[in-house]
Design a protein around this motif. Structure first.
Motif, PDB file in Angstrom:
ATOM      1  N   ALA A 518       0.854  -1.185   0.000  1.00 30.32           N
ATOM      2  CA  ALA A 518       0.000   0.000   0.000  1.00 30.32           C
ATOM      3  C   ALA A 518       0.890   1.235   0.000  1.00 30.32           C
ATOM      4  O   ALA A 518       2.038   1.192   0.445  1.00 30.32           O
ATOM      5  CB  ALA A 518      -0.898   0.009   1.231  1.00 30.32           C
ATOM      6  N   SER A 520       0.505   5.209   1.225  1.00 32.51           N
ATOM      7  CA  SER A 520      -0.343   6.162   1.926  1.00 32.51           C
ATOM      8  C   SER A 520       0.219   7.575   1.791  1.00 32.51           C
ATOM      9  O   SER A 520       1.358   7.771   1.404  1.00 32.51           O
ATOM     10  CB  SER A 520      -0.445   5.794   3.415  1.00 32.51           C
ATOM     11  N   TYR A 521      -0.615   8.554   2.145  1.00 33.78           N
ATOM     12  CA  TYR A 521      -0.178   9.946   2.111  1.00 33.78           C
ATOM     13  C   TYR A 521       0.883  10.189   3.192  1.00 33.78           C
ATOM     14  O   TYR A 521       0.770   9.700   4.308  1.00 33.78           O
ATOM     15  CB  TYR A 521      -1.343  10.891   2.363  1.00 33.78           C
ATOM     16  N   THR A 524      -0.752  14.034   7.060  1.00 37.71           N
ATOM     17  CA  THR A 524      -1.893  13.551   7.828  1.00 37.71           C
ATOM     18  C   THR A 524      -2.265  14.603   8.866  1.00 37.71           C
ATOM     19  O   THR A 524      -1.785  15.736   8.821  1.00 37.71           O
ATOM     20  CB  THR A 524      -1.555  12.193   8.482  1.00 37.71           C
ATOM     21  N   ARG A 550      -4.557  16.990   5.781  1.00 33.90           N
ATOM     22  CA  ARG A 550      -3.226  16.753   5.207  1.00 33.90           C
ATOM     23  C   ARG A 550      -2.332  17.933   5.550  1.00 33.90           C
ATOM     24  O   ARG A 550      -1.876  18.665   4.681  1.00 33.90           O
ATOM     25  CB  ARG A 550      -3.313  16.578   3.683  1.00 33.90           C
ATOM     26  N   ARG A 554       3.963  12.848   8.542  1.00 29.40           N
ATOM     27  CA  ARG A 554       3.732  11.698   9.417  1.00 29.40           C
ATOM     28  C   ARG A 554       4.986  11.326  10.207  1.00 29.40           C
ATOM     29  O   ARG A 554       6.110  11.513   9.748  1.00 29.40           O
ATOM     30  CB  ARG A 554       3.268  10.502   8.593  1.00 29.40           C
ATOM     31  N   GLY A 560      -1.553   5.425   8.524  1.00 29.82           N
ATOM     32  CA  GLY A 560      -1.969   5.410   7.119  1.00 29.82           C
ATOM     33  C   GLY A 560      -2.500   4.051   6.704  1.00 29.82           C
ATOM     34  O   GLY A 560      -3.490   3.951   5.965  1.00 29.82           O
ATOM     35  N   LEU A 561      -1.845   2.972   7.176  1.00 30.89           N
ATOM     36  CA  LEU A 561      -2.326   1.627   6.863  1.00 30.89           C
ATOM     37  C   LEU A 561      -3.679   1.352   7.513  1.00 30.89           C
ATOM     38  O   LEU A 561      -4.532   0.674   6.928  1.00 30.89           O
ATOM     39  CB  LEU A 561      -1.301   0.589   7.317  1.00 30.89           C
ATOM     40  N   GLU A 563      -5.978   3.589   7.971  1.00 31.99           N
ATOM     41  CA  GLU A 563      -6.941   4.255   7.092  1.00 31.99           C
ATOM     42  C   GLU A 563      -7.271   3.360   5.897  1.00 31.99           C
ATOM     43  O   GLU A 563      -8.433   3.276   5.466  1.00 31.99           O
ATOM     44  CB  GLU A 563      -6.375   5.586   6.601  1.00 31.99           C
ATOM     45  N   ASP A 564      -6.260   2.672   5.378  1.00 30.85           N
ATOM     46  CA  ASP A 564      -6.486   1.760   4.259  1.00 30.85           C
ATOM     47  C   ASP A 564      -7.373   0.580   4.687  1.00 30.85           C
ATOM     48  O   ASP A 564      -8.262   0.161   3.950  1.00 30.85           O
ATOM     49  CB  ASP A 564      -5.153   1.243   3.709  1.00 30.85           C
ATOM     50  N   TYR A 567     -10.896   1.847   4.956  1.00 33.39           N
ATOM     51  CA  TYR A 567     -11.482   2.019   3.621  1.00 33.39           C
ATOM     52  C   TYR A 567     -11.982   0.681   3.075  1.00 33.39           C
ATOM     53  O   TYR A 567     -13.065   0.594   2.507  1.00 33.39           O
ATOM     54  CB  TYR A 567     -10.422   2.616   2.695  1.00 33.39           C
ATOM     55  N   GLU A 580       3.663  -1.401   3.962  1.00 34.57           N
ATOM     56  CA  GLU A 580       4.101  -0.165   3.310  1.00 34.57           C
ATOM     57  C   GLU A 580       5.549   0.108   3.673  1.00 34.57           C
ATOM     58  O   GLU A 580       5.963  -0.078   4.823  1.00 34.57           O
ATOM     59  CB  GLU A 580       3.240   1.022   3.727  1.00 34.57           C
TER      60      GLU A 580
END
Length: 806
Positions: A518, A520-521, A524, A550, A554, A560-561, A563-564, A567, A580
């Motif tokens: 993954a 991620s941004y 954050t 944003r 981070r 971030g993971l 959040e994935d 989702y 990641e």
């Protein structure tokens, strides 16, 4: 920027150049055209109709039966449901067999028993967006001009036969955010001349300065500010040509005065604002910074609390407009307005951007002030607007404009020479070639022995240095005319660095364990950035983030993971295993002055089933040992098993205190593995999640011992078991280490095969059983030797851990 082909043709002769050819040429020279649209395409058999008679439908309270002249011998009966249909108006009629927006076919039919030969159309039914339709026609049919000829296609009356070019204008080419700017560009590309008709401004003898005073508190905020006064105006709808032009450009017609300001915005790229003079509350305009918590109700009806970062237009005391962004509701132009105060100005670009962003008020005006405007036409744009208002609204323009500040634009001198141009572009241009380019751009220049001094006009404020001139020469000469060459010289075969090789190895190891990568941004929220951190650090914030979601760099990958995972869970994908590899950003110094320390990490996140149910086996839920096993596979694959250890930890507030282990590389913490705290998973709308994060830079940079291969022993291995009773706080790692330290060098493997707590085991204790494997590559082991070593192991456990041998 939407550009009308017809309107453009008024300033540059485009005879023989089709809209598509023009689009291709523009794109080739640096201004990308995203599309060319002709509004009438897809529509057919739509004509002008004249409603001769309109009576209510006998069986409906909202339908009308209309007798419409469509240019044929007999009137055509059409049933219409629009509330504003009436006799004596010219309308848009879709005949039977016609096609309207959405490829809808109109047929002859009956409505409540009455024959309807077609349809009287609204603008929406011709494909116009609700956002550009005049409000008086938003919920009904559209009225055509009374001079429209019945039976003729409507498209020419609405300028739907025009071609609209959609330009994607980059921030450095804000000059192309106006029709005049695009006209200059087209003229340069085709070697033509852009001609703009002069507008005569007739002024009254009465001076505007006698009616209003203008002052600017700080000229840095408003380098140019002027007001014109137009009296005796009559507010009403704009003429059809102006409404058509605005709608084709994506702007809703409002009234003649407001439409003129929007027209000038498109023509000059110069935002204007019209105040109702009688509603200003004084005969004074003062441009200043807002006071803290000062209040202004903007045109959209929202009351806004201002601060000193905002530039405001005031009546000397209270704000009447948010400079460059939006006017005030109390001074807007209405049907009762008779005197207009017309503002033409230039504001500080940074302040306008901050204000529009802070209040989420992005507009055509603010976009142009942010990117820059042509300083040379600020006053001209105001003069042309005043002349148009006088013509379309019947007003009288008072003499002179009242200045609060004034900018005096000058041409910018930029130098270059023929040698530099050819070296930079890889061309063999001549002096004549370059002269032709500057002539096409309408730039004055002086050339002496191939050395150029070019006078760049204010309309091209993006050209300030020699490299800018090089770009203009390349564009106008034609990128396609610049010769293509292959690189010359020796080439060296590329290879991966050690870091790249090791990173690929990490990816392979994790993907072999069933995980998917993954990305991620890196930006954050402050809350998420502070979760799951391996070490303390200050936050690195963006000064002007696009959103608070944003806004901070981070400090971990796990958030971030998660959040994935969230989702995926929201879309009923409940069995997910991700990893990641990315950078986290630590800041130990002043975040305002120093760059953060970038550190590469690797993280994993798991939820749901790790093994799916099949006919042969049950599903296997992810647990602590699943996550730890993946980490151990990774560590083993990197050859660091002997240097990495695990210790139970409850120090991380975002992790489950009973199912979390800190990961040590020798004596330094380099990561963690375990279950996410239930409170945290609830915030991410997850049932359960197991994660791990490791400092990959630390793992990859550690000095590794060389790999030594040894032959498989030809002598048999011997296994012995030992069961012990120890305190439950003692870890497997501690026990294994004591066993290895106590046994001989022939101990090849230690493995725990049973852990028990329950009946017959006192509280606070646990029973653990280990299998020890011994092998001597040079001789067969004897029972005496093994018994001796097992005795040493037992004594070591008793001494070091107070273990009871069972």
């Amino acid at each position: 920027m939407l550009v009308s082909y017809k309107w453009l043709n008024e300033y540059v002769d485009l005879k023989g150049i089709t809209p598509q050819e023009l689009s291709d040429r523009l794109s080739l020279t640096g201004i990308e055209v995203e599309g060319v649209e002709v509004p009438e395409n897809g529509l057919k058999k739509i004509v002008v109709g004249d409603v001769k008679e309109c009576i209510p439908h006998p069986d409906s309270d909202h339908l009308s039966i209309c007798q419409v002249d469509i240019g044929e011998e007999e009137l055509s009966q059409i049933v219409c449901g629009a509330p504003n249909v009436k006799a004596g108006i010219k309308v848009i009629v879709a005949l039977p067999g016609s096609r309207i927006a959405g490829n809808v076919k109109i047929k002859k039919g009956k409505m409540r028993g009455q024959v309807s030969n077609g349809m009287i159309c609204s603008l929406q039914e011709l494909g116009y967006s609700d956002s550009v339709i005049p409000k008086e026609f938003a919920d009904g049919i559209y009225y055509l001009p009374q001079d429209a000829v019945t039976g003729e296609p409507v498209f020419s009356y609405l300028d739907m036969d025009d071609a609209i070019l959609d330009l994607s204008v980059t921030p450095n080419r804000a000059d192309a955010l106006s029709m005049r700017g695009v006209a200059y560009e087209i003229a340069a590309i085709y070697g033509k001349k852009a001609i703009f008709p002069e507008v005569e401004l007739k002024e009254m003898a009465e001076k505007a300065a006698d009616h209003i005073k203008v002052a600017v508190a700080d000229e840095k905020d408003a380098p140019h500010y002027e007001i014109r006064i137009i009296e005796n105006v009559k507010i009403g709808p704009s003429p059809q040509w102006l409404q058509n032009r605005l709608m084709n450009e994506g702007i809703r017609p409002i009234s003649n005065v407001v439409d003129v300001t929007n027209y000038i915005l498109l023509l000059f790229g110069q935002p204007l604002h019209a105040f109702d003079y009688s509603k200003l509350g004084s005969q004074e305009i003062l441009v200043r910074r807002a006071k803290d918590q000062e209040v202004l109700t903007t045109l959209d009806g929202v009351e806004r609390n201002l601060n000193p970062e905002n530039i405001v237009i005031t009546n000397g005391e209270i704000p009447v407009a948010l400079a460059g962004v939006m006017g005030g509701l109390d001074s807007e132009i209405t049907d009762t307005t008779t005197t207009v105060a017309l503002e033409s100005a230039m504001f500080d670009t940074v302040s306008i951007r901050r204000t529009s962003q802070a209040y989420n008020l992005r507009s055509e005006s603010s976009a142009r002030f942010e990117k820059g405007i042509n300083q040379a036409t600020i006053s001209l744009a105001g003069d042309v607007a005043a002349a148009m208002i006088a013509e379309l609204a019947g007003g009288a323009v008072l003499e002179g404009s009242v200045l609060g500040s004034k900018v005096d634009p000058e041409n910018v001198a930029v130098t270059t020479n023929l040698e530099n141009v050819n070296h930079f572009l890889g061309t063999s241009l001549t002096i004549a070639d370059i002269n032709a380019v500057f002539a096409a751009l309408d730039f004055a220049y002086e050339e002496i022995d191939g050395n150029y001094t070019v006078s760049v006009p204010p309309r091209r404020w993006d050209i300030t240095i020699e490299a800018d001139l090089m770009e203009e020469i390349a564009r106008i000469y034609g990128y396609n005319n610049i010769p293509s060459t292959l690189p010359s010289g020796q080439t060296v075969a590329g290879r991966l660095t050690d870091a790249q090789k090791n990173t690929r190895k990490v990816r392979s190891l994790l993907e072999a364990s069933g995980l998917h990568e993954a990305i991620s941004y890196a930006l954050t929220t402050e809350e998420k950035a502070g979760q799951f951190t391996i070490r303390k650090s200050k936050f690195t914030r963006l000064d002007w983030p696009m959103s608070e979601e944003r806004s901070v760099l981070r400090l971990n990958l796990v958030s971030g993971l998660l959040e994935d995972l969230s989702y995926n869970a929201a879309r009923r994908n409940n069995d997910v295993a991700m990893y990641e590899i990315g950078r986290v950003f630590y800041q130990d110094n002043d975040p305002k002055k120093d760059l953060p320390l970038e550190e590469k990490h690797v993280a994993i996140a798991l939820m749901g089933n790790f093994v799916d149910r099949t006919w042969a086996e049950k599903a296997e839920l992810v647990n602590f040992y699943t996550a730890k096993g993946i980490v151990e596979e990774l560590i083993d694959g990197l050859g660091l098993s002997e240097k990495v250890s695990y210790q139970a930890s409850s120090a991380m507030p975002d992790m489950h205190p009973g199912q979390t282990a800190a990961i040590y590389l020798k004596d330094k913490v380099v990561g963690f593995v375990g279950q996410v705290h239930p409170k945290v998973t609830k915030n991410y709308e997850l049932k359960s999640a197991f994660v791990a994060e490791l400092n990959l830079d630390a793992l990859l940079n550690v000095e590794k011992e060389p790999l030594v291969y040894s032959p498989v022993s030809k002598y048999p291995a011997v296994s012995r078991d030992i069961a012990i009773l120890v305190e439950e706080s003692i870890s497997n790692a501690q026990i294994s280490q004591v066993i290895r330290d106590s046994a001989s060098r022939f101990l090849s493997d230690v493995r725990v095969f049973d852990v028990y707590q329950g009946d017959s085991i006192e509280n606070g204790m646990k029973s653990m059983a280990y299998s020890l494997t011994f092998v001597n590559p040079e001789a067969t082991l004897t029972d005496e030797e093994i018994n001796q070593w097992m005795s040493k192991v037992a004594k070591g456990l008793e001494k070091e851990l107070s273990a009871v041998i069972r």
